[in-house]
Design an enzyme around this catalytic site. Structure first.
Site, PDB file in Angstrom:
ATOM      1  CG  HIS A 183     -32.586  65.525  -9.701  1.00  0.00           C
ATOM      2  ND1 HIS A 183     -33.621  66.231  -9.127  1.00  0.00           N
ATOM      3  CD2 HIS A 183     -33.117  64.963 -10.832  1.00  0.00           C
ATOM      4  CE1 HIS A 183     -34.708  66.109  -9.868  1.00  0.00           C
ATOM      5  NE2 HIS A 183     -34.425  65.330 -10.901  1.00  0.00           N
ATOM      6  CG  HIS A 192     -35.648  68.067 -15.209  1.00  0.00           C
ATOM      7  ND1 HIS A 192     -34.840  68.418 -14.138  1.00  0.00           N
ATOM      8  CD2 HIS A 192     -36.279  66.920 -14.839  1.00  0.00           C
ATOM      9  CE1 HIS A 192     -34.990  67.532 -13.166  1.00  0.00           C
ATOM     10  NE2 HIS A 192     -35.865  66.609 -13.570  1.00  0.00           N
ATOM     11  CG  HIS A 223     -37.153  58.486 -13.821  1.00  0.00           C
ATOM     12  ND1 HIS A 223     -35.873  58.993 -13.806  1.00  0.00           N
ATOM     13  CD2 HIS A 223     -37.960  59.491 -13.406  1.00  0.00           C
ATOM     14  CE1 HIS A 223     -35.906  60.247 -13.394  1.00  0.00           C
ATOM     15  NE2 HIS A 223     -37.153  60.574 -13.140  1.00  0.00           N
ATOM     16  CG  HIS A 256      14.217  32.020 -24.010  1.00  0.00           C
ATOM     17  ND1 HIS A 256      12.873  31.895 -24.294  1.00  0.00           N
ATOM     18  CD2 HIS A 256      14.433  31.279 -22.881  1.00  0.00           C
ATOM     19  CE1 HIS A 256      12.298  31.146 -23.377  1.00  0.00           C
ATOM     20  NE2 HIS A 256      13.223  30.754 -22.506  1.00  0.00           N
TER      21      HIS A 256
END
EC number: 4.2.1.59
Length: 464
Positions: free
Chosen positions: A79, A261, A288, A366
């Site tokens: 959170h 949520h 999760h 060069h």
């Protein structure tokens, strides 16, 4: 999306009880330098160990995401991390005097509020996005979870949940821009089903759970005896519920608050990848465990892009200093102003860019039939990059000169050709003392080191 990295303007503290540990804690957000990322610090432990917010530090995903490093553990970080991502804050140190951030009301909104109170501070570094290069998929057949990241020049998230519940049913939630997080997602609270409560309680989880910080979904008829037991569990004189609905008849903030949520959790868990994301995230029935497994897959893809110590140059992004601003700091002018952009600058590190083109004046003489950028000019361009770093330490750089005193350990590892883009990185090896600076310089074309040297310079005030 913000282009430059941000931290917060001042230190702020928020306090409360942890959801699963039930331990009261004070959590303090502190400003942090560019490229610091998100780090937690357990100041209640000996040595105040640091825990990086890194998916490879995840040790537990039972009803929350727990990270651990050097013996220090921080529970339920999602959170807090979601709030930081939602405000596009890149760098912050989070000090805790307990094992878990306060749960507050079960959402991210109070973290958003305290961080906005601190204010956001822009930093002299471009955000290093991980742009999803191709479709990346994750599937857990046992849990019927599917997640995907698709290429997109933005950050969008869509979540679908289906709990086979007469109360919740199928729900989905989405944001099409991360700026919508604060208003659409941040206030959505964590939730669980009534049948999960007893199991969680017996597992010594939700020790800080309360009807003020979590939604309890009741999807069956509950007896008076069960309600009395729940009242005792939550230390309430009485709890109520309609036939089916939300325990204690709590009103949802949105009809699809649970899905929102879950989107909040996805944003927080994917912050553990370690860099801001650009891509479209699609998640069906996430949790999760799936979020973390998916984040690991994203991090492995990110690591294939290139080593993190090499400055990342995105030509689409505006520089920290453009050619005119560089000209106001350095005394060099055509044909000897060899630096085009500064793309990173902090107290000890600077990164600059030079585009090598065939119309450079030195190519006329060069090796004209075999154009190769002279090594001495590579070192000079690297030195000018370092000069920006040294002059940034004084308030009035236009009143100072920088002179080189020595070059050590110089090596040229690969030829630099027309069409190459040189990216220089200079880092102080020690603090500047008495106007003397010593720094390590590196030059890259892509991810290839082409030149390196240790340089010593002095900074001298111009005479009036």
């Amino acid at each position: 999306m913000k282009v430059k990295q941000h931290t917060i303007g001042k230190q702020v503290t928020i306090s409360g009880v942890g959801l699963h540990t039930g331990v009261d804690a004070n959590m303090t957000f502190l400003p942090a330098p560019p490229n610091h990322g998100y780090k937690f610090q357990r100041i209640d432990m000996e040595g105040a160990p640091i825990v990086d917010a890194d998916v490879d530090n995840v040790v537990d995903v039972s009803r929350g995401t727990t990270i651990e490093q050097s013996g220090a553990r921080v529970n339920t970080v999602e959170h807090v991390l979601a709030a930081l991502v939602g405000l596009e804050i890149d760098n912050v140190l989070i000090q805790l005097d307990g094992p878990e951030p306060p749960i507050m009301d079960g959402s991210s909104i109070q973290f958003i509020n305290i961080l906005e109170e601190a204010g956001l501070k822009e930093q002299n570094a471009l955000r290093r996005f991980f742009e999803v290069p191709e479709s990346i998929h994750y599937r857990d057949s046992a849990r019927e979870v599917e997640m995907a990241a698709l290429p997109l020049d933005d950050y969008r998230v869509t979540v679908m949940v289906d709990y086979n519940s007469p109360v919740l049913g199928s729900q989905h939630a989405s944001i099409t821009d991360i700026s919508q997080f604060k208003s659409e997602i941040a206030s959505c609270r964590t939730f669980c089903f009534l049948h999960e409560l007893e199991m969680l309680y017996k597992q010594n989880l939700i020790q800080g759970g309360d009807l003020n910080n979590a939604i309890v979904v009741v999807d069956r008829v509950v007896t008076d005896e069960e309600l009395d037991g729940l009242a005792k569990m939550f230390n309430k004189p009485k709890v109520e519920v309609r036939k089916e609905g939300i325990l204690n008849n709590v009103e949802l903030r949105y009809k699809n608050e649970p899905a929102r949520h879950k989107l909040l959790d996805v944003v927080g868990d994917l912050a553990l990848v370690g860099r801001p994301l650009k891509g479209q995230i699609l998640a069906a029935r996430p949790g999760h465990a799936a979020n973390v497994a998916f984040a690991k897959k994203l991090k492995r893809a990110m690591e294939k892009v290139g080593p993190s110590h090499i400055p990342h140059y995105d030509p689409k992004l505006p520089p920290v200093l453009d050619i005119n601003q560089i000209g106001n700091i350095l005394p060099h002018r055509y044909p000897f102003q060899l630096l085009d952009k500064i793309i990173y600058l902090d107290e000890t590190v600077v990164a600059g860019v030079k585009n090598v083109t065939i119309n450079e004046p030195f190519f006329m003489g060069h090796f004209p039939n075999n154009p190769v950028m002279p090594g001495v000019l590579q070192v000079e361009a690297m030195a000018q990059t370092g000069g920006i770093l040294v002059l940034s330490t004084v308030d009035d750089p236009e009143n100072y000169w920088t002179y080189f005193l020595g070059i050590e350990s110089c090596k040229f590892r690969k030829m630099v050709l027309p069409g190459d883009t040189l990216v220089f990185k200079c880092e102080l090896l020690s603090p500047i003392r008495r106007g003397i600076a010593k720094m390590k310089g590196e030059a890259y074309v892509g991810n290839t080191l082409v030149c390196e040297a240790v340089m010593t310079a002095s900074i001298v005030r111009k005479e009036a």
